[in-house]
Enzyme design. Structure first.
Site, PDB file in Angstrom:
ATOM      1  N   THR A  64      91.921 -23.388  67.015  1.00  0.00           N
ATOM      2  CA  THR A  64      92.103 -22.113  67.707  1.00  0.00           C
ATOM      3  C   THR A  64      90.732 -21.491  67.933  1.00  0.00           C
ATOM      4  OG1 THR A  64      94.280 -21.838  66.702  1.00  0.00           O
ATOM      5  CG2 THR A  64      93.241 -19.862  67.592  1.00  0.00           C
ATOM      6  N   ASP A 176      94.023 -20.392  71.416  1.00  0.00           N
ATOM      7  CA  ASP A 176      93.002 -19.374  71.682  1.00  0.00           C
ATOM      8  C   ASP A 176      93.295 -18.066  70.977  1.00  0.00           C
ATOM      9  OD1 ASP A 176      95.297 -18.778  73.586  1.00  0.00           O
ATOM     10  OD2 ASP A 176      94.044 -16.983  73.735  1.00  0.00           O
ATOM     11  N   GLY A 318      99.924 -17.479  72.941  1.00  0.00           N
ATOM     12  CA  GLY A 318      98.635 -18.119  72.688  1.00  0.00           C
ATOM     13  C   GLY A 318      98.478 -18.556  71.246  1.00  0.00           C
ATOM     14  N   GLU A 319      97.235 -18.607  70.770  1.00  0.00           N
ATOM     15  CA  GLU A 319      96.874 -19.002  69.398  1.00  0.00           C
ATOM     16  C   GLU A 319      97.015 -20.506  69.158  1.00  0.00           C
ATOM     17  OE1 GLU A 319      99.035 -16.886  66.383  1.00  0.00           O
ATOM     18  OE2 GLU A 319      98.525 -14.900  67.166  1.00  0.00           O
ATOM     19  N   GLY A 320      97.764 -21.183  70.038  1.00  0.00           N
ATOM     20  CA  GLY A 320      98.113 -22.582  69.807  1.00  0.00           C
ATOM     21  C   GLY A 320      99.581 -22.735  69.448  1.00  0.00           C
TER      22      GLY A 320
END
Lengths: 354, 354
Positions: A64, A176, A318-320
């Site tokens: 991330t 991200d 997001g974040e993965g």
């Protein structure tokens, strides 16, 4: 430590003979033709990447990448910039959304600081790859220099080099964190596609109509001001991108260079993957799109990449998180290829072959 | 052993207070509102069913119901009827598609013979619930008697009773095996919906245009001949259904009666779920649709059920393969609710609450 050009030069195509053998085995299995839908081409591609029909994705890592964005000064996000650094701590502590979904996927999460506007303790267990303390506000100046753009991509490549050196990765996921980064990502797809900004820009973390109109205006202003060259991906990244987006591009290039499958998350991770594919189209056979984000720009990125996402869970986080969810499907794809018996193996007549 | 009416009478609604508490916790988590898309309502529903915010779906069982169909005499399938029994052995041996995907999901597969046209060894480790050796050809006669229809549904209920008595089920999945059963399933949704048969009928295991036209004609003939009453689900099941479809309906009713979540597979399993919901709408809160099948009739069933499938993998296989794939998502839904920290828990300002 590899430079960008060295890594691009190192990319070789997956094994075509294994790909053919995989498709043949899938066709021979005791079930109707193509009945496992999108998992079938995915499983053949994973086999070609691994060079075997019995792929085992034992070690899964989601990286991330975090970075801040000067463009938040324009009021394009619901959350203040400080949240980027706070969330990095939340990832490290294991209480974030990606922490939970990665654990469920049997993956570890590794956080990388590509450009958070905060001085982390050097002892914090993250990849310390800060290119700058947040980008410049691209509504007024280029987000970063060309040198910084290259540096951010190479930082992503270095992270993959390190994971491979540790011997701990069979499948890479990308994610991200960065307040303001849907604005940069929408600008990137607008720059590459030339499509109307208003048709590529979504609500990010949930902004209202007024903020959305402002966000569209900011992106239009930045593109008009800097005129990024769509044939020069590093120019696009430098002028309207983000440090973490460069890192996300580097992860994809590094994965392809090391013959590793890589699954990207939603809008921002795909923006990074898009920069990677524009720089080096030969990464595409290694790239899987984890899911279809609610963010409108994402579908245009996927179209440009010519890839079908594995999942559509209506995520916009997001974040993965989407990459984590997709890992179960990638694992499943490896198992269908290796473990489902053929008609011949189970002694059942294959109607299609009669 | 419960009768159909006893089981329907035993169904209670899930816990509304837990449902509300779950939605509140999801809204308080350190991420944008509703950013985990379709997993959020799923997680709240699973919590309400289990009566706790920390749901653990430890024991997962897929019950694959098998039965034969007299209508195959009309040439509506690519495979001969013998394949149904052969596949039962393949399930027991663990080499079938559902065996592989269930193992990957951490689920066990239990096979049930509801009406295969074959005499299995009584020692074969399956649920022996044969109602008849294949249905009658519904193009000429009703598929089964009303008594047989009730018997097939009650057999499904008995299977759940037995699994619960064994103490081995927290999540139930439903799947099917039966050459010819997409024909019966399309007939069922046509009977309930009144929609044009041609718009509800797909290629099953992969028949060509001529066979598809024949299949549509056969269903139209059966419906015209028997005129199943759409307000009487047992009449629909008896006239154009199948023994395994009755069993699949019984599994859903039994699960709801035992407060167990149940995830159905594609066209055939959903035909069973539809019969269950028409018989007892109060089962709906316990029912999840695993995936969206390629088969065209499936979307009309899902619309009638008012449910959104978890996955769209372009599967058209059956056996419980889509239900198996969805189990990972149901597990993920339980984890997001329990494990993702709230803004307050991690000390980050919640933009939405300012």
């Amino acid at each position: 430590m590899h430079t960008l050009q060295q890594s691009i030069d190192a990319i070789r195509p997956p094994d075509a003979a294994i790909h053919t053998a995989a498709l043949q085995r899938l066709a021979d299995q005791a079930r109707p033709q193509s009945s496992l839908g999108i998992l079938e081409p995915v499983s053949a591609r994973l086999a070609a990447i691994a060079g075997t029909l019995d792929v085992r994705l034992r070690n899964k890592v989601i990286v991330t990448c975090a970075g801040d964005h000067g463009v938040v000064a324009e009021g394009v996000s619901l959350f203040p910039q400080e949240v980027t650094a706070q969330m990095v701590y939340n990832f490290v502590a294991g209480g974030a959304s990606v922490s939970v979904l990665a654990a469920h996927a049997g993956a570890s999460v590794r956080v990388a600081d590509l450009g958070v506007s905060y001085d982390f303790d050097p002892e914090l267990p993250i990849f310390h790859k800060k290119v700058g303390k947040g980008t410049a506000n691209f509504a007024r100046r280029p987000a970063m220099s060309r040198e910084q753009a290259i540096r951010s991509v190479e930082a992503g490549i270095e992270i993959v080099d390190q994971l491979v050196a540790e011997g701990r990765v069979d499948l890479l996921g990308t994610g991200d964190m960065g307040i303001g980064n849907t604005t940069a990502s929408s600008a990137i797809i607008a720059a590459f596609s030339g499509l109307e900004v208003g048709k590529l820009t979504g609500r990010g973390t949930g902004i209202d109509d007024a903020a959305l109109a402002r966000k569209v205006g900011v992106i239009e202003r930045g593109l008009a001001l800097h005129m990024p060259n769509p044939d020069d991906p590093l120019d696009v990244l430098a002028k309207v991108g983000g440090f973490e987006i460069g890192g996300l591009a580097g992860l994809v290039i590094g994965a392809a260079a090391h013959r590793l499958p890589v699954v990207c998350d939603g809008l921002i991770a795909t923006a990074g993957a898009l920069v990677a594919c524009e720089l080096a189209p030969q990464v595409k056979p290694y790239l899987f799109a984890g899911h279809h984000s609610v963010e409108i720009g994402h579908r245009h990125m996927l179209e440009r990449l010519g890839t079908t996402p594995l999942l559509d869970l209506q995520f916009r986080l997001g974040e993965g998180t989407g990459a984590a969810m997709a890992m179960h499907l990638l694992d499943a794809a490896t198992r269908i290829l290796a473990d489902i018996k053929t008609f011949a193996e189970v002694g059942i007549a294959n109607a299609q072959k009669q």
